[in-house]
Design an enzyme around this catalytic site. Structure first.
Site, PDB file in Angstrom:
ATOM      1  N   VAL A   2     -28.543  -1.830  -8.014  1.00 29.85           N
ATOM      2  CA  VAL A   2     -29.574  -2.596  -8.847  1.00 29.85           C
ATOM      3  C   VAL A   2     -30.081  -3.584  -7.736  1.00 29.85           C
ATOM      4  O   VAL A   2     -29.309  -4.542  -7.439  1.00 29.85           O
ATOM      5  CB  VAL A   2     -29.438  -3.235 -10.107  1.00 29.85           C
ATOM      6  CG1 VAL A   2     -30.558  -3.825 -10.633  1.00 29.85           C
ATOM      7  CG2 VAL A   2     -28.800  -1.994 -11.052  1.00 29.85           C
ATOM      8  N   ARG A 256     -19.767  -6.478   1.580  1.00 25.22           N
ATOM      9  CA  ARG A 256     -21.002  -5.650   1.711  1.00 25.22           C
ATOM     10  C   ARG A 256     -21.066  -4.688   3.060  1.00 25.22           C
ATOM     11  O   ARG A 256     -20.815  -5.166   4.068  1.00 25.22           O
ATOM     12  CB  ARG A 256     -22.540  -6.262   1.625  1.00 25.22           C
ATOM     13  CG  ARG A 256     -22.512  -6.989   0.452  1.00 25.22           C
ATOM     14  CD  ARG A 256     -22.924  -6.237  -0.629  1.00 25.22           C
ATOM     15  NE  ARG A 256     -23.352  -7.005  -1.955  1.00 25.22           N
ATOM     16  CZ  ARG A 256     -24.476  -7.444  -2.226  1.00 25.22           C
ATOM     17  NH1 ARG A 256     -25.746  -7.065  -1.420  1.00 25.22           N
ATOM     18  NH2 ARG A 256     -24.751  -8.127  -3.110  1.00 25.22           N
ATOM     19  N   CYS A 502     -20.454  18.070  -6.029  1.00 25.27           N
ATOM     20  CA  CYS A 502     -21.747  18.569  -5.646  1.00 25.27           C
ATOM     21  C   CYS A 502     -22.386  17.637  -4.868  1.00 25.27           C
ATOM     22  O   CYS A 502     -22.713  16.403  -5.382  1.00 25.27           O
ATOM     23  CB  CYS A 502     -22.496  19.331  -6.503  1.00 25.27           C
ATOM     24  SG  CYS A 502     -24.068  20.102  -6.090  1.00 25.27           S
ATOM     25  N   CYS A 524       2.676   9.433   2.490  1.00 31.08           N
ATOM     26  CA  CYS A 524       3.078   8.559   3.251  1.00 31.08           C
ATOM     27  C   CYS A 524       4.741   8.786   3.244  1.00 31.08           C
ATOM     28  O   CYS A 524       5.346   8.888   2.312  1.00 31.08           O
ATOM     29  CB  CYS A 524       3.021   7.156   2.618  1.00 31.08           C
ATOM     30  SG  CYS A 524       3.797   5.667   3.471  1.00 31.08           S
ATOM     31  N   HIS A 527       7.049   5.963   1.563  1.00 35.06           N
ATOM     32  CA  HIS A 527       6.904   5.510   0.197  1.00 35.06           C
ATOM     33  C   HIS A 527       6.561   6.823  -0.722  1.00 35.06           C
ATOM     34  O   HIS A 527       7.000   6.635  -2.053  1.00 35.06           O
ATOM     35  CB  HIS A 527       5.715   4.537   0.014  1.00 35.06           C
ATOM     36  CG  HIS A 527       5.876   3.234   0.893  1.00 35.06           C
ATOM     37  ND1 HIS A 527       5.389   3.169   1.882  1.00 35.06           N
ATOM     38  CD2 HIS A 527       6.870   2.164   0.260  1.00 35.06           C
ATOM     39  CE1 HIS A 527       5.786   1.919   2.535  1.00 35.06           C
ATOM     40  NE2 HIS A 527       6.603   1.344   1.514  1.00 35.06           N
ATOM     41  N   CYS A 550      -0.992   3.783   4.985  1.00 39.05           N
ATOM     42  CA  CYS A 550      -0.120   3.346   3.978  1.00 39.05           C
ATOM     43  C   CYS A 550      -0.721   2.996   2.536  1.00 39.05           C
ATOM     44  O   CYS A 550      -1.669   2.219   2.982  1.00 39.05           O
ATOM     45  CB  CYS A 550       1.075   2.383   4.235  1.00 39.05           C
ATOM     46  SG  CYS A 550       2.266   2.093   2.991  1.00 39.05           S
ATOM     47  N   CYS A 558       3.849  -0.009   5.458  1.00 43.14           N
ATOM     48  CA  CYS A 558       4.529   0.190   6.559  1.00 43.14           C
ATOM     49  C   CYS A 558       3.576   0.782   7.643  1.00 43.14           C
ATOM     50  O   CYS A 558       2.374   0.465   7.503  1.00 43.14           O
ATOM     51  CB  CYS A 558       5.309   1.544   6.302  1.00 43.14           C
ATOM     52  SG  CYS A 558       4.353   3.134   5.731  1.00 43.14           S
TER      53      CYS A 558
END
Length: 569
Positions: A2, A256, A502, A524, A527, A550, A558
Site C-alpha cells: 500500500v 526495503r 502459478c 544443512c 543441523h 545454514c 555453521c
C-alpha cells in the site's frame, strides 16, 4: 504494497459509502488488546466512536483520517493493509486478509472492516493541522506544489536521496515501488547524497516521482496491472539497456530492497549509454489515443522551462514522446523531423515503450527512404539509430560464403546487434554461420573465428547454458510457463517456507498450481534442516545471485554455503 495512490483510493471509496452514518459498535484485535478485565480495563479508546457520525474523510500519504466530530480515527495500512465494506472489496489493491480483523466498525447501515492495519484515536484538530501543513506535498494531491517539494528536498543535503524520497514528512505517499521507478526514470543512483545533485536534476526527480505516482493511481483505480509500467522494480534486467540490475539494501530503512541499473543511473539527465526517452515525461508513455498529458504546468521541470530560451514553444515528438526545444528541427532521440511529428496519435499505446520500440520504427523509416535494399545505406542507419555515438563504433561481422571465405557485403545492424543471420550448416563444408537470438539479434556470447570458420562459444555462455538446462523451477501445468517462487508470510507451521505457484499475471488468470519449493533445497549437513534460501545483496559481481546457507540464526550458523543453481526465477 500500500502506497500513497492506494490509500487515496481507499479514502475515496470509504467517503462515498459511509458518510453521515453513525457508529453502533467497534471490535477487532485493536479493541481486544486494550480490554483486560482482570486489570479492570473493560473499554478501549475506540469506544468513543459509538454514537458519533462520520463527518469527513481525508488521506495524507499512507494515512487515512476519518473524522467523527472532535475525534478522529487514524488508520495506517502498513505494508499489506486492506479494507472491506459488508465483506466486499471496493478497491482493486489486492490487500491481505486475516481471520480476525484489525478493526471492525459497525455503522448504522454498513460494516467497515480493516485488515493488517494500524488504528488509533486522535484529536481531530491535530490530524487536520497535519493535513493542512503537508497536503500540498502529498504526491497524489491535486494541489501538489512542485517548487515547495524541490526546495524541501534540496534542504536534505547530507541525506541519501533514497531516504529522502521515503520520508513521509517530505513527500507523503511515496513507497518503495515509486521510489525505485522515480530514481530510475530520472537517472539518479539511489545511494547519492542530495548535495551531489544539481537543482535541475532534483526538480526532474520530483517530476518523475509525481508522474509515476499518477500512473500508480490510475492502475489501482482501474485494476490495470502496474507491472507492465515498471522498468526496474523487482526486475533482473534493466528495461532500458537490458543490463544486470543491482539488488541491494541501502539507506536508513535497510528492510526495503533497492533496485537500480549502474549503467543508466549516472546522475545525469542524459544517459551516456543509450537514449532514454522516458527521462523527460513519463506520462507521455501511457496517455490514450486522443488524450493530452495531464501534467500541471507548475510541475514542469526546470530543464524543460530553461529550454524555451527563444520564446518558441517546445514540441513533443509523437514517435518517442521526448519533449524537444522549440529551436530543434529534429527529435534529439529518434531524429524524426519536427513536421513529421503531427501524425495520427492513435499509434500511441497505453504502455510505456522501451527504447527498442522507436528504434525499430527508425529502421523501418530508413528502409522506406532508400530505393535499394536497406543494407546499402549503413552509414545513414547508424546516424539515425545512434545519434550520440561516433560512426565506426558499431562492430561489423564478415559473413561466410559456402567455400568458407569472407563476403565483402556488410551485415545489417540495429543498435550494434547483428541482424538477419541465421544458424545454418553447409552440407559440403560443415561450416556454421553466426547464431542469432530472438528477433535476429546475435548472441553476444558467440564469437566468430574467421580463420577457423567456426563459432567459438565463450566460457560464460557454457556456464549459463548449463544452469538453464538444470533448472529446478517447474512449469505451471495450466499455462506451461515457469512458476513464481514465494515465501509464506502467514503465521503458523509453514511460516517462511518457500513454494512454487502459478506465475501468470494478472492474478485473476492464475490457476491453483502449488508445490513446496523447499523440498528440493539441500540439507544443512551440520543441523539436518533444509537450508535457507537467500539472495546476495552486497554490491559486486555476485549481486542478485541466489544461494543456500545454514537456516539457524546468525549467531548459531555453521559455515554451510552453496550456490542455488537452477532456482533462478
Amino acid at each position: 504494497m500500500v502506497e500513497g495512490p492506494g490509500c487515496k483510493i481507499k479514502g475515496e471509496k470509504i467517503k462515498s459509502k459511509l458518510m453521515r452514518q453513525a457508529v453502533k459498535a467497534v471490535s477487532g484485535n485493536a479493541v481486544d488488546r486494550e480490554i483486560k478485565p482482570k486489570k479492570g480495563l473493560v473499554t478501549s479508546q475506540f469506544d468513543v466512536l459509538i454514537g458519533r457520525a462520520l463527518t469527513g474523510v481525508q488521506t495524507l500519504g499512507k494515512e487515512l483520517f476519518m473524522y467523527f466530530g472532535d475525534v478522529c480515527l487514524r488508520v495506517h495500512f502498513l505494508m499489506a493493509g486492506s479494507f472491506r465494506v459488508n465483506g466486499q472489496a471496493l478497491d482493486k489493491d489486492y490487500g491481505k486478509l486475516t481471520e480476525t480483523p484489525s478493526l471492525q466498525v459497525n455503522f448504522s447501515t454498513d460494516v467497515l472492516t480493516f485488515y493488517k492495519s494500524a488504528a488509533q484515536i486522535r484529536e481531530s484538530v491535530s490530524c487536520s493541522s497535519r493535513y493542512d501543513a503537508l497536503h500540498d506535498l502529498d504526491i497524489c494531491s491535486p494541489v501538489f506544489n512542485h517548487q515547495r517539494a524541490v526546495t524541501i528536498v534540496m534542504e536534505q543535503s547530507d541525506r541519501q536521496v533514497c531516504d529522502v524520497l521515503l520520508d513521509q514528512t517530505i513527500l507523503p505517499g511515496v513507497g518503495n515501488i515509486i521510489k525505485n521507478e522515480a530514481l530510475f526514470d530520472s537517472g539518479i543512483k539511489p545511494s547519492s547524497k542530495v548535495q551531489q545533485l544539481s537543482k535541475e536534476l532534483v526538480s526532474h526527480l520530483v517530476k518523475m516521482t509525481r508522474d509515476f505516482s499518477l500512473i500508480f493511481y490510475k492502475c489501482r483505480k482501474t485494476g490495470t496491472n502496474l507491472n507492465q509500467y515498471m522498468k526496474i522494480y523487482n526486475k533482473r534486467k534493466c528495461g532500458q539497456c537490458e543490463g544486470k540490475v543491482t539488488i541491494t539494501r541501502i539507506g536508513d530503512d535497510s528492510e526495503r530492497v533497492t533496485y537500480y541499473c549502474p549503467n543508466c543511473q549516472t546522475n545525469t539527465l542524459k544517459s551516456q549509454v543509450k537514449v532514454h526517452p522516458c527521462k523527460n515525461s513519463l506520462l507521455g508513455w501511457v496517455q490514450s489515443a486522443n488524450q493530452k498529458p495531464e501534467i500541471n504546468s507548475a510541475n514542469q521541470s526546470s530543464e524543460v522551462n530553461s529550454a524555451n530560451q527563444n520564446n518558441e514553444e517546445d514540441w513533443s515528438c509523437q514517435i518517442c514522446t521526448l519533449i524537444n526545444s522549440g529551436t530543434k528541427l529534429r527529435c534529439e532521440a529518434c531524429m524524426t523531423e519536427r513536421e513529421a511529428t503531427h501524425t495520427d496519435k492513435s499509434k500511441t499505446g497505453l504502455k510505456r515503450k522501451s527504447s527498442t520500440d522507436f528504434s525499430e520504427q527508425s529502421v523501418k523509416k530508413v528502409k522506406e527512404s532508400n530505393d535499394g535494399p536497406p543494407v546499402r545505406n549503413l552509414d545513414k542507419m547508424e546516424s539515425v539509430l545512434s545519434p550520440r555515438l561516433p560512426l565506426g563504433n558499431i562492430p561489423r561481422l564478415p559473413t561466410l560464403t559456402h567455400s568458407g571465405n569472407t563476403d565483402s557485403q556488410k551485415a545489417r545492424q540495429t543498435n550494434g546487434n547483428i541482424v538477419g543471420k541465421t544458424l545454418s550448416k553447409n552440407s559440403s563444408t560443415g561450416i556454421k554461420k553466426p547464431q542469432t537470438g530472438i528477433g535476429g539479434h546475435q548472441n553476444k556470447d558467440v564469437k566468430m573465428n574467421v580463420k577457423a570458420g567456426a563459432p567459438t562459444v565463450s566460457k560464460k555462455m557454457s556456464q549459463d547454458s548449463k544452469g538453464q538446462g538444470a533448472s529446478k523451477v517447474p512449469l505451471c501445468p495450466g499455462h506451461s510457463k515457469p512458476c513464481s517462487m514465494t515465501q509464506t508470510r502467514k503465521k503458523g507451521d509453514n511460516f517462511l517456507r518457500w513454494f512454487f505457484s502459478c506465475g501468470v499475471y494478472p492474478r485473476s488468470k492464475q490457476c491453483k498450481f502449488f508445490q513446496w519449493a523447499d523440498e528440493k533445497f539441500p540439507i544443512c549437513p551440520n543441523h539436518g534442516k533444509p537450508a535457507a534460501f537467500r539472495t546476495v545483496m552486497k554490491e559486486g559481481p555476485n549481486n542478485g545471485r541466489k544461494f543456500f546457507a545454514c537456516p539457524l540464526p546468525k549467531q548459531k550458523q555453521c559455515g554451510f554455503f552453496e550456490w542455488a543453481e537452477g532456482f533462478e526465477v
